[in-house]
Scaffold this motif. Structure first.
Motif, PDB file in Angstrom:
ATOM      1  N   ALA A  64      -7.883   0.671  69.946  1.00 50.89           N
ATOM      2  CA  ALA A  64     -10.061   0.577  70.335  1.00 50.89           C
ATOM      3  C   ALA A  64      -9.902  -0.132  71.314  1.00 50.89           C
ATOM      4  O   ALA A  64     -11.076  -1.074  71.856  1.00 50.89           O
ATOM      5  CB  ALA A  64     -10.749   0.055  68.628  1.00 50.89           C
ATOM      6  N   PHE A  65      -9.144  -1.488  70.926  1.00 47.17           N
ATOM      7  CA  PHE A  65      -9.397  -3.124  71.365  1.00 47.17           C
ATOM      8  C   PHE A  65      -8.565  -3.328  72.528  1.00 47.17           C
ATOM      9  O   PHE A  65      -8.069  -4.655  73.006  1.00 47.17           O
ATOM     10  CB  PHE A  65      -9.636  -3.970  71.254  1.00 47.17           C
ATOM     11  CG  PHE A  65     -11.235  -4.170  70.070  1.00 47.17           C
ATOM     12  CD1 PHE A  65     -12.054  -3.724  70.931  1.00 47.17           C
ATOM     13  CD2 PHE A  65     -11.763  -3.363  69.091  1.00 47.17           C
ATOM     14  CE1 PHE A  65     -13.670  -4.119  69.787  1.00 47.17           C
ATOM     15  CE2 PHE A  65     -12.785  -3.424  68.284  1.00 47.17           C
ATOM     16  CZ  PHE A  65     -13.849  -3.998  68.646  1.00 47.17           C
ATOM     17  N   ARG A  66      -7.245  -2.812  72.494  1.00 46.29           N
ATOM     18  CA  ARG A  66      -6.538  -2.488  73.238  1.00 46.29           C
ATOM     19  C   ARG A  66      -6.537  -2.690  74.725  1.00 46.29           C
ATOM     20  O   ARG A  66      -6.783  -3.891  75.758  1.00 46.29           O
ATOM     21  CB  ARG A  66      -5.565  -1.452  73.022  1.00 46.29           C
ATOM     22  CG  ARG A  66      -4.513  -1.798  73.889  1.00 46.29           C
ATOM     23  CD  ARG A  66      -3.060  -1.225  73.991  1.00 46.29           C
ATOM     24  NE  ARG A  66      -3.272   0.819  73.578  1.00 46.29           N
ATOM     25  CZ  ARG A  66      -2.575   1.206  73.699  1.00 46.29           C
ATOM     26  NH1 ARG A  66      -1.290   1.227  73.482  1.00 46.29           N
ATOM     27  NH2 ARG A  66      -2.864   2.834  73.902  1.00 46.29           N
ATOM     28  N   PRO A  67      -7.801  -2.164  75.483  1.00 47.26           N
ATOM     29  CA  PRO A  67      -7.749  -2.751  76.812  1.00 47.26           C
ATOM     30  C   PRO A  67      -7.863  -4.031  77.041  1.00 47.26           C
ATOM     31  O   PRO A  67      -7.335  -4.916  78.177  1.00 47.26           O
ATOM     32  CB  PRO A  67      -8.745  -1.249  78.012  1.00 47.26           C
ATOM     33  CG  PRO A  67      -8.635  -0.246  77.088  1.00 47.26           C
ATOM     34  CD  PRO A  67      -8.352  -0.733  75.545  1.00 47.26           C
ATOM     35  N   PRO A  68      -9.183  -4.724  76.858  1.00 49.45           N
ATOM     36  CA  PRO A  68      -9.158  -6.500  76.764  1.00 49.45           C
ATOM     37  C   PRO A  68      -8.040  -6.926  76.658  1.00 49.45           C
ATOM     38  O   PRO A  68      -8.114  -8.062  77.252  1.00 49.45           O
ATOM     39  CB  PRO A  68     -10.848  -6.686  75.686  1.00 49.45           C
ATOM     40  CG  PRO A  68     -10.941  -4.829  75.342  1.00 49.45           C
ATOM     41  CD  PRO A  68      -9.641  -3.698  75.658  1.00 49.45           C
TER      42      PRO A  68
END
Length: 178
Positions: A64-68
């Motif tokens: 869920a937080f991979r892009p940042p």
């Protein structure tokens, strides 16, 4: 757990899953407690169920937080090497890391969630890699409850040998860390 009655096993599974996601307790302590409280068979099943739920939760939180994280880490050499290593040796390397005692497996769940590692591969690798150490911990907990030092010492000796083998093989497995 006893004060929870029939809910005790569910409370334990929840705590085991939570310790993976938040890491308030070392996993070794909860695995040992599973054997001590529930016995070797039920303790192993409950510990693995909690580990499965918590590991999946950690993996999906990382996803869920991979892009940042990728924006922040994307160009760093360590992250690029980790991505390449995962593509080349992913399931085997992950299995070995889950298998060896003392390696921070909870963090590994997050790391694999950040890397290009599919969940359909992650989940069975995680289960198979975590099972031997979890079984050893529940056997140790049960042996401590029954005051059986022989089983406790054999499991401890086996875990120590596996840890020593890991540290001896580590330079071959992870040459970029040397």
């Amino acid at each position: 757990m006893e004060s929870r009655g029939a809910l005790g096993p569910l409370v334990f599974v929840f705590l085991q899953a939570l310790q993976v996601i938040l890491a308030p307790l070392p996993g070794e302590a909860t695995g040992f407690a599973a054997g001590f409280i529930f016995g070797p068979f039920e303790g192993f099943i409950l510990a693995m169920l909690g580990l499965a739920l918590g590991s999946a939760g950690a993996f999906f939180l990382a996803r869920a937080f991979r892009p940042p994280f990728e924006r922040r880490l994307g160009g760093r050499p360590f992250y690029l090497r980790a991505k390449t290593f995962t593509r080349r040796h992913g399931p085997t390397a992950a299995f070995l890391l889950f298998l060896f005692p003392g390696f921070p497996k909870d963090y590994l769940c997050y790391a694999l969630g950040l890397l290009p590692f599919p969940f359909r591969v992650f989940f069975p690798v995680m289960l198979l890699g975590r099972a031997p150490a979890t079984l050893a911990l529940t056997l140790e907990g049960d042996a401590a409850f029954r005051k059986d030092p022989e089983v406790f010492l054999w499991v401890l000796l086996f875990a120590g040998a596996a840890t020593a083998a890991f540290w001896a093989l580590k330079p071959r497995l992870f040459p970029e860390e040397e």
